[in-house]
Enzyme design. Sequence first.
Site, PDB file in Angstrom:
ATOM      1  N   CYS A   1      40.907  46.869  19.673  1.00 46.98           N
ATOM      2  CA  CYS A   1      40.665  45.575  19.014  1.00 46.98           C
ATOM      3  C   CYS A   1      41.911  45.231  18.219  1.00 46.98           C
ATOM      4  O   CYS A   1      42.323  45.995  17.342  1.00 46.98           O
ATOM      5  CB  CYS A   1      39.445  45.661  18.099  1.00 46.98           C
ATOM      6  SG  CYS A   1      39.113  44.128  17.213  1.00 46.98           S
TER       7      CYS A   1
ATOM      8  N   LEU B   1      29.297  51.079  19.917  1.00 47.79           N
ATOM      9  CA  LEU B   1      29.842  52.315  19.373  1.00 47.79           C
ATOM     10  C   LEU B   1      31.362  52.250  19.462  1.00 47.79           C
ATOM     11  O   LEU B   1      31.904  51.680  20.412  1.00 47.79           O
ATOM     12  CB  LEU B   1      29.344  53.535  20.162  1.00 47.79           C
ATOM     13  CG  LEU B   1      27.861  53.904  20.048  1.00 47.79           C
ATOM     14  CD1 LEU B   1      27.556  55.112  20.915  1.00 47.79           C
ATOM     15  CD2 LEU B   1      27.477  54.183  18.599  1.00 47.79           C
TER      16      LEU B   1
ATOM     17  N   GLU C   1      30.906  50.642  24.418  1.00 46.76           N
ATOM     18  CA  GLU C   1      31.954  51.278  23.628  1.00 46.76           C
ATOM     19  C   GLU C   1      33.128  50.308  23.464  1.00 46.76           C
ATOM     20  O   GLU C   1      33.644  49.776  24.458  1.00 46.76           O
ATOM     21  CB  GLU C   1      32.448  52.552  24.303  1.00 46.76           C
ATOM     22  CG  GLU C   1      33.543  53.232  23.499  1.00 46.76           C
ATOM     23  CD  GLU C   1      34.217  54.376  24.248  1.00 46.76           C
ATOM     24  OE1 GLU C   1      34.919  55.163  23.602  1.00 46.76           O
ATOM     25  OE2 GLU C   1      34.036  54.469  25.483  1.00 46.76           O
ATOM     26  N   ILE C   2      33.520  50.068  22.231  1.00 47.08           N
ATOM     27  CA  ILE C   2      34.712  49.253  21.945  1.00 47.08           C
ATOM     28  C   ILE C   2      35.921  50.178  21.919  1.00 47.08           C
ATOM     29  O   ILE C   2      35.940  51.172  21.186  1.00 47.08           O
ATOM     30  CB  ILE C   2      34.563  48.505  20.611  1.00 47.08           C
ATOM     31  CG1 ILE C   2      33.434  47.478  20.710  1.00 47.08           C
ATOM     32  CG2 ILE C   2      35.862  47.829  20.222  1.00 47.08           C
ATOM     33  CD1 ILE C   2      33.145  46.755  19.426  1.00 47.08           C
ATOM     34  N   VAL C   3      36.921  49.842  22.736  1.00 43.54           N
ATOM     35  CA  VAL C   3      38.073  50.734  22.902  1.00 43.54           C
ATOM     36  C   VAL C   3      39.267  50.276  22.078  1.00 43.54           C
ATOM     37  O   VAL C   3      39.838  51.051  21.320  1.00 43.54           O
ATOM     38  CB  VAL C   3      38.452  50.818  24.400  1.00 43.54           C
ATOM     39  CG1 VAL C   3      39.544  51.843  24.613  1.00 43.54           C
ATOM     40  CG2 VAL C   3      37.236  51.182  25.231  1.00 43.54           C
TER      41      VAL C   3
ATOM     42  N   ILE D   1      31.122  58.871  26.025  1.00 44.26           N
ATOM     43  CA  ILE D   1      32.337  58.473  25.317  1.00 44.26           C
ATOM     44  C   ILE D   1      33.032  59.729  24.829  1.00 44.26           C
ATOM     45  O   ILE D   1      32.408  60.750  24.521  1.00 44.26           O
ATOM     46  CB  ILE D   1      32.043  57.528  24.131  1.00 44.26           C
ATOM     47  CG1 ILE D   1      31.183  58.220  23.074  1.00 44.26           C
ATOM     48  CG2 ILE D   1      31.394  56.256  24.608  1.00 44.26           C
ATOM     49  CD1 ILE D   1      30.988  57.374  21.826  1.00 44.26           C
TER      50      ILE D   1
ATOM     51  N   TYR E   1      36.895  61.444  19.745  1.00 46.73           N
ATOM     52  CA  TYR E   1      38.284  61.111  19.417  1.00 46.73           C
ATOM     53  C   TYR E   1      38.676  61.787  18.111  1.00 46.73           C
ATOM     54  O   TYR E   1      38.136  61.483  17.054  1.00 46.73           O
ATOM     55  CB  TYR E   1      38.411  59.590  19.309  1.00 46.73           C
ATOM     56  CG  TYR E   1      39.820  59.072  19.197  1.00 46.73           C
ATOM     57  CD1 TYR E   1      40.813  59.473  20.080  1.00 46.73           C
ATOM     58  CD2 TYR E   1      40.147  58.150  18.205  1.00 46.73           C
ATOM     59  CE1 TYR E   1      42.095  58.973  19.988  1.00 46.73           C
ATOM     60  CE2 TYR E   1      41.422  57.647  18.098  1.00 46.73           C
ATOM     61  CZ  TYR E   1      42.391  58.064  18.991  1.00 46.73           C
ATOM     62  OH  TYR E   1      43.664  57.572  18.890  1.00 46.73           O
TER      63      TYR E   1
ATOM     64  N   PHE F   1      27.801  50.213  28.983  1.00 43.06           N
ATOM     65  CA  PHE F   1      26.960  51.235  29.603  1.00 43.06           C
ATOM     66  C   PHE F   1      25.517  50.717  29.591  1.00 43.06           C
ATOM     67  O   PHE F   1      24.710  51.111  28.741  1.00 43.06           O
ATOM     68  CB  PHE F   1      27.059  52.550  28.833  1.00 43.06           C
ATOM     69  CG  PHE F   1      28.425  53.177  28.875  1.00 43.06           C
ATOM     70  CD1 PHE F   1      28.780  54.026  29.914  1.00 43.06           C
ATOM     71  CD2 PHE F   1      29.342  52.927  27.879  1.00 43.06           C
ATOM     72  CE1 PHE F   1      30.039  54.610  29.956  1.00 43.06           C
ATOM     73  CE2 PHE F   1      30.594  53.505  27.906  1.00 43.06           C
ATOM     74  CZ  PHE F   1      30.955  54.354  28.949  1.00 43.06           C
TER      75      PHE F   1
ATOM     76  N   PHE G   1      24.222  50.807  25.381  1.00 40.84           N
ATOM     77  CA  PHE G   1      25.266  50.578  24.389  1.00 40.84           C
ATOM     78  C   PHE G   1      26.579  50.215  25.083  1.00 40.84           C
ATOM     79  O   PHE G   1      26.736  50.398  26.303  1.00 40.84           O
ATOM     80  CB  PHE G   1      25.470  51.806  23.492  1.00 40.84           C
ATOM     81  CG  PHE G   1      26.206  52.947  24.145  1.00 40.84           C
ATOM     82  CD1 PHE G   1      27.589  53.053  24.048  1.00 40.84           C
ATOM     83  CD2 PHE G   1      25.520  53.923  24.863  1.00 40.84           C
ATOM     84  CE1 PHE G   1      28.266  54.093  24.654  1.00 40.84           C
ATOM     85  CE2 PHE G   1      26.183  54.973  25.470  1.00 40.84           C
ATOM     86  CZ  PHE G   1      27.575  55.054  25.361  1.00 40.84           C
TER      87      PHE G   1
END
Length: 792
Positions: free
Chosen positions: A536, A568, A532-534, A599, A602, A525, A530
């Site tokens: 890994c 994030l 966003e890591i979705v 985001i 969650y 973004f 920042f």
Amino acid sequence: MADSAGIQQGSPAIGAAGLVPAAPGAGGTEGSGAARGSARIAVKKAQLRSSPRPKKLEKLGVYSSCKAEGACKCNGWKSQNPPPTPPQTEQQSNAVNLQEPCRSCSHTLGDHVTHLENVSEEEMNRLLGIVLDVEYLYTCIHKEEDADTKQVYFSLFKLLRKSILQMGKPMLEAQESPPFEKPSIEQGVNNFVQYKFSHLPSKERQTIMELAKMFLNQINYWQLETPSQRRQRVPNDDAAGYKVNYTRWLCYCNVPQFCDSLPRYETTQIFGRTLLRSVFTVMRKQLLEQARQEKDKLPPEKRTLILTHFPKFLSMLEEEVYSHNSPIWSQDFLAGAAGGQIPIHTVISAASVARPLYYSTSPVSVDPSTCGSVSPARKAASVLEPNPVGEKRKPSEPLSHEENKRPRVVGDIPMDLINEVMATITDPAAIPETSLLSAHSARDEAARLEERRGVIEFHVIGNSLNQKPNKRILMWLVGLQNVFSHQLPRMPKEYITRLVFDPKHKTLSLIKDGRVIGGICFRMFPSQGFTEIVFCAVTSNEQVKGYGTHLMNHLKEYHIKHEILNFLTYADEYAIGYFKKQGFSKDIKVPKSKYVGYIKDYEGATLMGCELNPSIPYTEFSVIIKKQKEIIKKLIERKQAQIRKVYPGLSCFKDGVRQIPIESIPGIRETGWKPVGKGKELKDPDQLYSTLKTILQHVKSHQNAWPFMEPVKKTEAPGYYQVIRFPMDLKTMSERLKSRYYTTRKLFMADMQRIFTNCREYNPPESEYYKCANLLEKFFYTKIKEAGLIEK
């Protein structure tokens, strides 16, 4: 039998396994009963060979055909009075009568042994050894329940029986003779050591060689499961191929260990990858289980080797055993210059496996992102992306003119001295390379070395709706979808597929041998500053190798180039530990207004963030730290050499002087001592009270003060007051302040410092409490300085 080219014989046995095989079973190491059985055979052979010659003739006559005239068909002399079973001791010493007739053909014992009259003692002793082997195999045939094994025993029994009759040497008749596959298991493991560990210093390399010797020795004394047992366990396996190898193993490796009249070979020298694949999984599992059960019995000096290093060694070797294109099984493999073969004579009980490394994170939202390629291992721009990115930022790039002009800080080490020290350690041989087995080695060190050698590559890839699909990228995306689905079972596969193939998302992929073994899926973004890591994850058989850390470091480098300095992610309970190690924390630096609505919140996960420093070359950070440590070490050595001057003792106290300034002590300043800065002591009690109250209020309001607000409860921390003799907390300090206990700033500061010291003494460094203490302490001293109670 091993051909030793460079490494000394292995250390003595350190596990529970014996050195002599038992009859084949369900697979495993040999028991002490087998060792005793083999020892008994050796004792019997020694006793029989020391017997008088007539006694030897009697024994051989039982297995010798009759030589009397008339073409007698008797194939062995049989006594008229056979000894009872078991034979009585006193009957063993009866004199041998060569004229005693055979119970079967009536010809004398002498007629059965006429061919042995002129045979030397040495040849007769050899034949007697075969006789006892025949008798032992006869017993094995009747005790063995497995049909395949019994058939092999019977074939060897007939072979040895024939050798006695013909006075020849037993020669196995087979279509193929050893070795049955090249390269052998031993050569393959030698190649593995060269391939993976040739870069290590000699001491660490020697440790790896010891692990290799332990492993190979286990195979040499490993009991293969019978073909019928294997069919039950692995019904879809190549049963015919395994049976062939099992038969060869019995004939050339197992039976000759207790029947020494047969030629014996080491399993690791005549078999190759095929047999190793058939036993590796079961063998590894049993060794690890055995280590867990016997860890308390291991010698202290071997415990770390077996319980820590051996599992890592097995994990790395397993990858090469089952890989279809591993170079270690090529006959053209060129060993490194530091090579040498591994002679194998060591037995081991092995170790436990580290917990799998995988992470699951959050869902997604909106906004476009850019694409590119992250510094491939080979120094060439990637052709997989429309906008390939250049190589890594080089940490050795010279400082800009502005940076060179920055003001010097008091206490900085002169650059001339730094350059002088650097000149002494620029030789790579002079910089000690951290061992991969060392407790102080960087997590990503092994991965970085593999990238340098071209074993692994990193690429940022993504799907595109505007360009013609690239088949290679699509295959990698499918591979990433498989890795994430397998390693993150809580995530719906449809959801993973949607995000991996979403053009707004990119994935940093880890490629090894042309296939995907891990990756990090993310969404950038840029307008919000920042990413966003979705997802890994690293595939299970490639974990505990530093790939996760190196992946994240590459991702940080990639984002610094794109001028996005914040990550994030929503991490579940399995992922929090990993992200903390990568510099993430629950202290989010990005303003909430920047990410709310971008985001998804969650449920059941923790929001974590990481702020990047553009001055840090993350993929080389551990190397830089290692060099800095070496520089500091050299500087300390130089300083120690300068201050080793011995000064005479102080004599002024003999003259009646009761006190002197510290700075007047000869040599004190040369050690680096400096006078402690003095703060302002408030003489007005009301002013002191007001200042301390304000500071304490600020401290109690800090976000990291929550663990220290009240005294520690015994129910929450059993044993706390046995460890901490002088507890302190903010509530107690408030009460002391209210009662005007703090008459000086030093009393106040001492109590506050005790809070932080107690916390660090009781809690481990990785704990949340430990980190809260450090942050709150820093904040406290900032406020103390602002109030002018100590010098800034």
